[in-house]
Scaffold this motif. Structure first.
Motif, PDB file in Angstrom:
ATOM      1  N   GLY A 142       5.607  21.493 -15.056  1.00 14.92           N
ATOM      2  CA  GLY A 142       5.384  22.739 -14.336  1.00 14.92           C
ATOM      3  C   GLY A 142       3.992  22.843 -13.735  1.00 14.92           C
ATOM      4  N   LEU A 143       3.343  21.707 -13.526  1.00 18.04           N
ATOM      5  CA  LEU A 143       1.989  21.675 -12.954  1.00 18.04           C
ATOM      6  C   LEU A 143       2.051  21.197 -11.512  1.00 18.04           C
ATOM      7  CD1 LEU A 143       0.109  20.024 -15.966  1.00 18.04           C
ATOM      8  CD2 LEU A 143       0.166  22.456 -15.363  1.00 18.04           C
ATOM      9  N   SER A 144       0.979  21.399 -10.793  1.00 16.67           N
ATOM     10  CA  SER A 144       0.922  20.972  -9.398  1.00 16.67           C
ATOM     11  C   SER A 144       1.043  19.456  -9.290  1.00 16.67           C
ATOM     12  CB  SER A 144      -0.400  21.428  -8.776  1.00 16.67           C
ATOM     13  OG  SER A 144      -0.577  20.822  -7.498  1.00 16.67           O
ATOM     14  N   ARG A 145       1.795  19.006  -8.303  1.00 18.07           N
ATOM     15  CA  ARG A 145       1.929  17.569  -8.093  1.00 18.07           C
ATOM     16  C   ARG A 145       0.600  16.945  -7.682  1.00 18.07           C
ATOM     17  NH1 ARG A 145       4.051  19.748  -3.351  1.00 18.07           N
ATOM     18  NH2 ARG A 145       3.284  18.812  -1.382  1.00 18.07           N
ATOM     19  N   PHE A 195       0.827  -1.203   0.000  1.00 17.49           N
ATOM     20  CA  PHE A 195       0.000   0.000   0.000  1.00 17.49           C
ATOM     21  C   PHE A 195       0.865   1.259   0.000  1.00 17.49           C
ATOM     22  CE2 PHE A 195      -2.099   3.354   2.523  1.00 17.49           C
ATOM     23  CZ  PHE A 195      -3.096   3.681   1.616  1.00 17.49           C
ATOM     24  N   LEU A 196       1.918   1.275   0.833  1.00 16.71           N
ATOM     25  CA  LEU A 196       2.822   2.428   0.859  1.00 16.71           C
ATOM     26  C   LEU A 196       3.560   2.576  -0.471  1.00 16.71           C
ATOM     27  CD1 LEU A 196       4.324   2.149   4.466  1.00 16.71           C
ATOM     28  CD2 LEU A 196       2.643   3.805   3.621  1.00 16.71           C
ATOM     29  N   SER A 197       3.823   1.461  -1.141  1.00 16.87           N
ATOM     30  CA  SER A 197       4.462   1.514  -2.455  1.00 16.87           C
ATOM     31  C   SER A 197       3.526   2.162  -3.477  1.00 16.87           C
ATOM     32  CB  SER A 197       4.847   0.107  -2.923  1.00 16.87           C
ATOM     33  OG  SER A 197       5.809  -0.456  -2.067  1.00 16.87           O
ATOM     34  N   PHE A 198       2.233   1.898  -3.345  1.00 15.13           N
ATOM     35  CA  PHE A 198       1.267   2.585  -4.205  1.00 15.13           C
ATOM     36  C   PHE A 198       1.341   4.097  -3.960  1.00 15.13           C
ATOM     37  CE2 PHE A 198      -2.977   4.561  -4.417  1.00 15.13           C
ATOM     38  CZ  PHE A 198      -3.170   4.503  -5.796  1.00 15.13           C
ATOM     39  N   ALA A 199       1.500   4.480  -2.688  1.00 14.75           N
ATOM     40  CA  ALA A 199       1.644   5.904  -2.371  1.00 14.75           C
ATOM     41  C   ALA A 199       2.915   6.480  -3.013  1.00 14.75           C
ATOM     42  CB  ALA A 199       1.681   6.096  -0.852  1.00 14.75           C
ATOM     43  N   VAL A 200       3.983   5.663  -3.083  1.00 12.19           N
ATOM     44  CA  VAL A 200       5.216   6.093  -3.753  1.00 12.19           C
ATOM     45  C   VAL A 200       4.953   6.345  -5.233  1.00 12.19           C
ATOM     46  CG1 VAL A 200       7.564   5.416  -4.405  1.00 12.19           C
ATOM     47  CG2 VAL A 200       6.724   4.908  -2.110  1.00 12.19           C
ATOM     48  N   MET A 201       4.126   5.492  -5.861  1.00  9.36           N
ATOM     49  CA  MET A 201       3.775   5.688  -7.267  1.00  9.36           C
ATOM     50  C   MET A 201       3.060   7.024  -7.469  1.00  9.36           C
ATOM     51  SD  MET A 201       4.985   2.948  -8.575  1.00  9.36           S
ATOM     52  CE  MET A 201       6.057   2.465  -7.225  1.00  9.36           C
ATOM     53  N   VAL A 202       2.164   7.337  -6.540  1.00 12.73           N
ATOM     54  CA  VAL A 202       1.445   8.611  -6.609  1.00 12.73           C
ATOM     55  C   VAL A 202       2.429   9.774  -6.489  1.00 12.73           C
ATOM     56  CG1 VAL A 202      -0.241  10.087  -5.429  1.00 12.73           C
ATOM     57  CG2 VAL A 202      -0.704   7.641  -5.709  1.00 12.73           C
ATOM     58  N   ALA A 203       3.376   9.660  -5.548  1.00 12.33           N
ATOM     59  CA  ALA A 203       4.387  10.701  -5.364  1.00 12.33           C
ATOM     60  C   ALA A 203       5.240  10.858  -6.621  1.00 12.33           C
ATOM     61  CB  ALA A 203       5.276  10.360  -4.168  1.00 12.33           C
ATOM     62  N   GLY A 204       5.572   9.729  -7.266  1.00  9.19           N
ATOM     63  CA  GLY A 204       6.370   9.787  -8.495  1.00  9.19           C
ATOM     64  C   GLY A 204       5.636  10.499  -9.616  1.00  9.19           C
ATOM     65  N   ALA A 205       4.359  10.201  -9.783  1.00  7.43           N
ATOM     66  CA  ALA A 205       3.565  10.877 -10.813  1.00  7.43           C
ATOM     67  C   ALA A 205       3.481  12.372 -10.524  1.00  7.43           C
ATOM     68  CB  ALA A 205       2.165  10.267 -10.874  1.00  7.43           C
ATOM     69  N   GLY A 206       3.307  12.715  -9.245  1.00 12.86           N
ATOM     70  CA  GLY A 206       3.262  14.125  -8.872  1.00 12.86           C
ATOM     71  C   GLY A 206       4.569  14.827  -9.176  1.00 12.86           C
ATOM     72  N   ALA A 207       5.699  14.144  -8.930  1.00 14.14           N
ATOM     73  CA  ALA A 207       7.018  14.733  -9.191  1.00 14.14           C
ATOM     74  C   ALA A 207       7.235  14.988 -10.678  1.00 14.14           C
ATOM     75  CB  ALA A 207       8.112  13.815  -8.643  1.00 14.14           C
ATOM     76  N   VAL A 208       6.773  14.061 -11.526  1.00 14.81           N
ATOM     77  CA  VAL A 208       6.908  14.241 -12.980  1.00 14.81           C
ATOM     78  C   VAL A 208       6.103  15.453 -13.441  1.00 14.81           C
ATOM     79  CG1 VAL A 208       6.394  13.245 -15.241  1.00 14.81           C
ATOM     80  CG2 VAL A 208       7.352  11.806 -13.446  1.00 14.81           C
ATOM     81  N   PHE A 209       4.886  15.562 -12.982  1.00 17.19           N
ATOM     82  CA  PHE A 209       4.044  16.707 -13.366  1.00 17.19           C
ATOM     83  C   PHE A 209       4.655  18.024 -12.899  1.00 17.19           C
ATOM     84  CE2 PHE A 209       0.985  13.803 -14.818  1.00 17.19           C
ATOM     85  CZ  PHE A 209      -0.082  14.488 -15.397  1.00 17.19           C
ATOM     86  N   GLU A 210       5.239  18.013 -11.719  1.00 17.46           N
ATOM     87  CA  GLU A 210       5.795  19.247 -11.159  1.00 17.46           C
ATOM     88  C   GLU A 210       7.117  19.615 -11.812  1.00 17.46           C
ATOM     89  OE1 GLU A 210       5.585  20.862  -6.720  1.00 17.46           O
ATOM     90  OE2 GLU A 210       7.042  19.231  -6.917  1.00 17.46           O
TER      91      GLU A 210
END
Length: 388
Positions: free
Chosen positions: A130-133, A111-126
């Motif tokens: 140049g968009l909000s994570r 489950f925490l690894s899924f949260a890491v995936m979300v963080a990774g997608a947010g980092a790419v967008f940011e």
């Protein structure tokens, strides 16, 4: 005249090996392993490149050997045992009490690894768009949640086709980065000690073991369930072997590409985008899509694994729990920086995974001894399924 079928071991498959199914299985395994950590390059930087030559080649060889064993073992046992619940794989290797610990611990880690995936997608967008994570993480959660809604069989069809493509692109980018590297591999290896590069462990051996350890906790339930769909042991072994070899090769090549450009990628959140941007801004845009696809292919089975632990696949409760878990994982993933999540979540859980690896090796050795001592012919002959 002797009936040939009468002397075949019970459960032996007479079906021919299907190359298409082998490729699909290998693709699903690769796609599962290529998450935000690999696709962004952050995982490879911390676990392989940060140790120089020893990290890339030493860790690469050790990871290849152990990952091949782990993947094939989970796949074959899943194909033979066909557990009612994939989580029973932990009880098979560890017994009742320790198996229950690994069962619940792995669910928390997945489950925490899924949260890491979300963080990774947010980092790419940011970092790239140049968009909000929050936009990137939220969008990923919605797409992943919708995919898991339709169950395991649909997941294999989807991610099994995306995974191999991502590996090919990652290897191609790694090769181009090696050739065009601003530092060069030798210079990068010499410069490494003076740079601030986060390492997964104190040395490359522990790093490799930790890497296999956290991958195991990812793969256990998913591969056990996937193994049930394999029509024969041979098909399971072939798919598992191909997946392990392709993934390990990709790790080594990408690791060398990062080492050849170490002064540029050290300290960055998305090293692969740095490599791609150095070649061409257009290529970087394409690689950003690849990274998001890689994150998606791992996030989907991770979320499925957690939901399926508590409710049967494709049931209303399974679907509603998927939505709730996706929301919670998104909140957690957007509160902590991506590189910190990779270093803490993966590394800590990797060490727990090492214990599971030891228990698996003991179980395998015990099983092999029992098989050798068992009569090979006659009424008391054991099938491969019995011996498992």
């Amino acid at each position: 005249m002797t009936d040939r079928t009468a002397v075949q071991p019970l459960g032996a498959s007479t079906r021919r090996l299907s190359p298409k199914r082998v490729l699909t299985f290998a693709g699903a395994i690769i796609a599962f392993l290529i998450g935000s950590g690999f696709a962004t390059g952050q995982e490879i930087l911390q676990y392989f490149t940060s140790y120089g030559y020893w990290g890339i080649f030493g860790s690469g060889a050790l990871v290849l050997a152990l990952m091949s064993y782990v993947i094939i073992e989970f796949f074959v046992v899943g194909q033979a045992k066909k557990f009612d619940k994939p989580s029973h794989i932990f009880h098979y290797y560890c017994g009742k009490h320790l198996g229950s610990f690994f069962d619940y611990f792995s669910i928390l880690f997945v489950f925490l690894s899924f949260a890491v995936m979300v963080a990774g997608a947010g980092a790419v967008f940011e970092e790239h768009y140049g968009l909000s994570r929050f936009i990137g993480g939220g969008a990923l959660a919605i797409v992943v949640g919708a995919s898991v809604w339709f169950g395991l069989r649909s997941l294999v069809d989807i991610i099994g086709k995306i995974g191999p493509l991502i590996v090919v692109i990652a290897i191609a980018l790694g090769i181009m980065s090696i050739v065009r590297g601003s530092d060069g591999i030798s210079a990068g290896n010499a410069l490494l000690p003076g740079l601030d590069v986060t390492q997964a462990s104190s040395n490359w051996v522990l790093s490799a073991l930790s890497y296999v350890g956290f991958c195991m906790l990812w793969l256990a339930a998913f591969l056990t369930a996937l193994g049930k769909t394999a029509r024969s042991r041979k098909e399971a072994v072939a798919g598992g072997s191909l997946g392990a070899i392709a993934f390990s090769l990709a790790c080594i090549i990408v690791g060398l590409g990062l080492l050849a450009n170490i002064t540029k990628v050290a300290g960055t959140e998305i090293p692969m985008l740095v490599l791609a941007t150095d070649i061409s801004p257009v290529l970087a845009s394409g690689i950003s899509v690849m990274i998001l696809a890689g994150i998606y292919t791992t996030a989907v089975p991770l979320l499925w694994t957690v939901s399926s632990r508590f409710f049967a696949d494709n049931t209303p409760r399974f679907r509603y729990s998927t939505v709730g878990l996706a929301v919670l994982g998104t909140i957690i993933g957007l509160l902590v920086p991506f590189s910190q999540m990779v270093n803490v979540v993966y590394v800590v859980n990797g060490y727990v995974g090492i214990l599971l690896l030891v228990l698996m090796l003991i179980k395998t050795a015990t099983r092999a001894c029992r098989a050798r001592l068992s009569p090979a012919t006659g009424r008391n002959a054991k099938t491969s399924r019995d011996l498992l």
